[in-house]
Design a protein around this motif. Sequence first.
Motif, mmCIF file in Angstrom:
data_model
loop_
_atom_site.group_PDB
_atom_site.id
_atom_site.type_symbol
_atom_site.label_atom_id
_atom_site.label_comp_id
_atom_site.label_asym_id
_atom_site.label_seq_id
_atom_site.Cartn_x
_atom_site.Cartn_y
_atom_site.Cartn_z
ATOM 1 N N THR A 154 13.996 -0.751 6.625
ATOM 2 C CA THR A 154 12.921 -0.991 7.752
ATOM 3 C C THR A 154 11.530 -1.395 7.405
ATOM 4 N N PHE A 155 10.927 -0.892 6.430
ATOM 5 C CA PHE A 155 9.732 -1.515 5.813
ATOM 6 C C PHE A 155 9.759 -2.818 5.509
ATOM 7 N N CYS B 50 8.600 1.265 -0.971
ATOM 8 C CA CYS B 50 8.177 0.830 0.149
ATOM 9 C C CYS B 50 7.068 -0.174 0.193
ATOM 10 N N ALA B 51 6.153 0.168 -0.933
ATOM 11 C CA ALA B 51 4.905 -0.396 -1.116
ATOM 12 C C ALA B 51 5.225 -1.784 -1.759
ATOM 13 N N VAL C 123 0.926 -1.160 0.077
ATOM 14 C CA VAL C 123 0.012 -0.014 0.074
ATOM 15 C C VAL C 123 0.919 1.353 -0.105
ATOM 16 N N SER D 166 -0.704 10.392 1.786
ATOM 17 C CA SER D 166 0.451 11.052 2.424
ATOM 18 C C SER D 166 1.552 10.053 2.406
ATOM 19 N N SER E 262 4.554 8.311 3.860
ATOM 20 C CA SER E 262 4.655 8.099 5.452
ATOM 21 C C SER E 262 5.848 7.584 5.487
ATOM 22 N N PHE E 263 6.952 8.113 6.040
ATOM 23 C CA PHE E 263 8.381 7.831 6.161
ATOM 24 C C PHE E 263 8.644 7.979 7.849
ATOM 25 N N PHE E 264 9.589 7.243 8.096
ATOM 26 C CA PHE E 264 10.243 7.438 9.163
ATOM 27 C C PHE E 264 11.162 8.675 9.051
ATOM 28 N N GLU E 265 11.064 9.611 10.341
ATOM 29 C CA GLU E 265 11.850 10.704 10.018
ATOM 30 C C GLU E 265 13.250 10.334 10.148
ATOM 31 N N ARG E 266 13.990 11.378 9.430
ATOM 32 C CA ARG E 266 15.233 11.270 9.562
ATOM 33 C C ARG E 266 16.223 10.202 8.956
ATOM 34 N N LEU E 267 15.536 9.104 8.287
ATOM 35 C CA LEU E 267 16.188 8.048 7.803
ATOM 36 C C LEU E 267 16.588 8.351 6.333
ATOM 37 N N GLU F 70 13.739 13.576 3.984
ATOM 38 C CA GLU F 70 13.469 14.962 4.121
ATOM 39 C C GLU F 70 13.912 15.982 2.863
ATOM 40 N N LEU G 27 -0.145 5.058 0.781
ATOM 41 C CA LEU G 27 -1.004 6.038 1.239
ATOM 42 C C LEU G 27 -0.818 7.224 0.474
#
Lengths: 300, 357
Positions: A100-101, A144-145, A81, A85, A87-92, A130, A83
Amino acid sequence: MAQTIEVTGLRKRYGDVRAVDGVTFAVEEGEFFGILGPNGAGKTTALEIIEGLREADEGQVSVLGMSPWPRNPGLLPRIGVQLQSSSFFERLTAREQLRTFGSLYGVPAGKSDAMLELVGLDGKADVPVEKLSGGQAQRLSIACALVHDPEIVFLDEPTAALDPQARRNLWDVLREISTGGRTVVLTTHYMDEAEILCDRVAIMDAGRILRLGPPAVLVRGLDAPARISVASGVLTAEDARLLPGADETGDDGVSLTISTRDPSAVVAAMAAKDALDGVQIRGATLEDVFLEVTGREYRA
Amino acid sequence: MSAYQSFKSLSRAMYLGFRRDRSALFFTVLFPLMFLVIFGGIFSGQSTPKVEVLKIGQAPVLEQALAQGGDELGKVLTVTAASDRADALRQVAKGDVAGAVEQRGDRLVVHYSAADQVTAGTVRGLMNSIIQAANQAATGQPPAYTLAIQQVEDDSLKAIQFFTPGLLGWALASAAVFGASQTLVTWRTKGLLRRLQLSPAPIPTVFAARVAVSLAIALVQFALFVLVARLPMFGLQLEGAWWMAIPLLTAGVLAFLSIGMLVGAWAKTQETANAVTQLIVLPMAFLGGSFFPLDQAPGWMQTMSHIFPLRYLNEGMLNVMSRGLGPGSVLPQIGILLGVAVAGSLIAVRLFRWEAH
Ligand SMILES: Nc1ncnc2c1ncn2[C@@H]1O[C@H](COP(=O)(O)OP(=O)(O)O)[C@@H](O)[C@H]1O
Ligand SMILES: [Mg+2]
C-alpha cells in the motif's frame, strides 16, 4: 561534498515551551547523522520541521535544495520517513502494508515485497501488523519508509521501547540501509546507539544543539580518564594505586577499577605483574560528554 | 504515483480493514439484517387475515352472497365444503377454521369457537352482514346506505414492505457514520494521516477512497437486504421505480459520511467517536422511521423527524421501493440529503486536524 540538508537558526515554540531554540546544522550526502538527546529535548520537533510536517517559527530549512514547507510534492518522493509512532493501516498484513505504501509512490508490488527481506521480515509477510512484536513492527515501519528507495531517510527513535536484543538486531538493519550513498538522519535517546551507528552526532538538550561532531572526536575532546577493570583479587587495591599512571582505584568486591589518563602505562605494568585476568578497558563515552556540557547525569 | 493508483490502493486498504473487522461487519451488516428477518417474520401475518369457513351441505344464501359480492367478499372470506358435519365441527373446535356454516331452511347456523374471541367476532360479523344484505336484497329495493371499507395502508404495504427500506436506512446510516468517524479518528491517533501527508499521494484521494469504499459497502447492504426480503417467506414486492433507491442512497451515504467526518474530526479517541456515533445513529433511526412507520407516530414525533437526515432517506426509499411512487418523487429527498452532505463536509473541514494533539 554536497550538503543534503541545511538547517539555519531554526526555532519553534509551543506556548511557553521553546521546543526548538535556534538550531543550525548541515548533513552531508551519504552521511549517517544522529540527533541525540533526552526526552523532550526537541528532537522530534526539529525532525518534523525538516521533513515538512510542521512550520518553523523562524529559520530556514533546505532539503535537497528545496524547501519542505509548505507540503512539497516534488520533495516527498525523494525522502522516506518513519514517524515516532508507527503508523500502519489497521488489520493489513506486513506485505499488504508495504504494498500500500509502495503504491502511493508508484512502486510495483514485487519491489515492495523485496523490502521485507531487507528488514528480515520475509517470514512474517502474512502476519497482520497488530500481531507483530515491537521489534518487528519497527522493522516494518522502516521498510515502509524505504519502499520507494528515497535519497534521505528520517528515523525518529526507531529503537525506543525495544529490548536490548531487538535493538541490536535493528542496528544491523540500520547499518544496511545507510549503504549505497543514502543519507540517514536518526534521532535517539540511547548514547551507545548514537556512538555505534552515527558518522556525526548532534547532542541536543532543551531545544539547543550543545555539541556536534563525530562521536569519537567528541569523546576525545573531553580528556576524560579511561577506566581499566580486572576481576577482584587479581591485584590488591594498594598495589593498583602504586601502578605508574594510576589516578584512582576502587574495588567493589567483583571488579577492581583503576582510572587513568595513561592507560598504556597502566596496562603494561599490569601485564608485567601478570594481572590481566578478565581485563576491560573503557574509555569515556558520550554520556561523559553530556555530563560535561550540561553539568548533569544523562537520563533518557 | 498517479492519483488514481493512490486512490485504488487506499480504497483497497480501507476495504480490507473493514472486511477484517468482525464487529464492524456484524453491527453494520448482520445486525440490521437480523432485525429484518425477525421483524419480517413477526409481522408477516399482519395484513387482514382471511376468514376460512366450512360449509356443511348446501347453503344457498352464502353461495349467492359470494357470487354477488364478487372480489370484495372473496378477499376476506374463503368457503370450503366440508366432508361431513362432525368433522367440520371438530375443525372449528380445534381452531383450524374460523367457523362452520349450515343452512336450515331460512336460518343460517354459524358454529364458532369461543376460544379465539377475535376470530369468533369476525366470523359472526361477517355472516351477519351477509344475512343483512340478503334480507335487504329480498325487499327488491336498492339499499338506502352502503358501506365502503378501506384499510389505511394500501394492501401491498405489508410489514416487509415497510421494514426493508426502514431497516436498510438504519444499516446504511450506521455503516457510513461509523466508517467515516472511525477512519478519521484511528488514522489520526495512529499517525497514519501524517504519514500520508508525507507521501506524494494527493490528499483528496484519501477522502475519495473513503467515499468509494462506503458507497460500495452501501450497495452490498442494499443488495443483501433486497435479496433477503425477497425470499418467499418474506415476499418483498419491489415497485417500478425501485432503482431510484440507488441514487437516493448514494446521496444518503454522502450525507452520513459527512456526519461521520464531523464526529471523527471532533472526537479525540476511538471510544468517544464510537459512543457519539451510537448516540447519533440510534435515536435518528428511531425517530427517522426505521423501526415503525412515522404516519402512525404522534404528531410531535412526526414534526421532530424532519431534523433527521435518515428520515428523508427512509421516506424516499419507502416511496419508490414499496409505495410505487414515480422516479421523480425522490428528488426532494435527494436534494435535502446532498444539502446535508455539503453542510456537514464544510463544517468537518473546519474542524479537521492532522494530528492528535
Ligand atoms: N504539538 C505540541 N504541542 C505542544 N507542545 C509540544 C508539542 N510537541 C512537542 N511539544 C513540547 O516540545 C518539547 C519538545 O518535544 P519533542 O520535540 O517531542 O522532544 P523529543 O522528541 O526530543 O522527545 C517538549 O517539551 C514537548 O512537550
Ligand atoms: Mg521524540
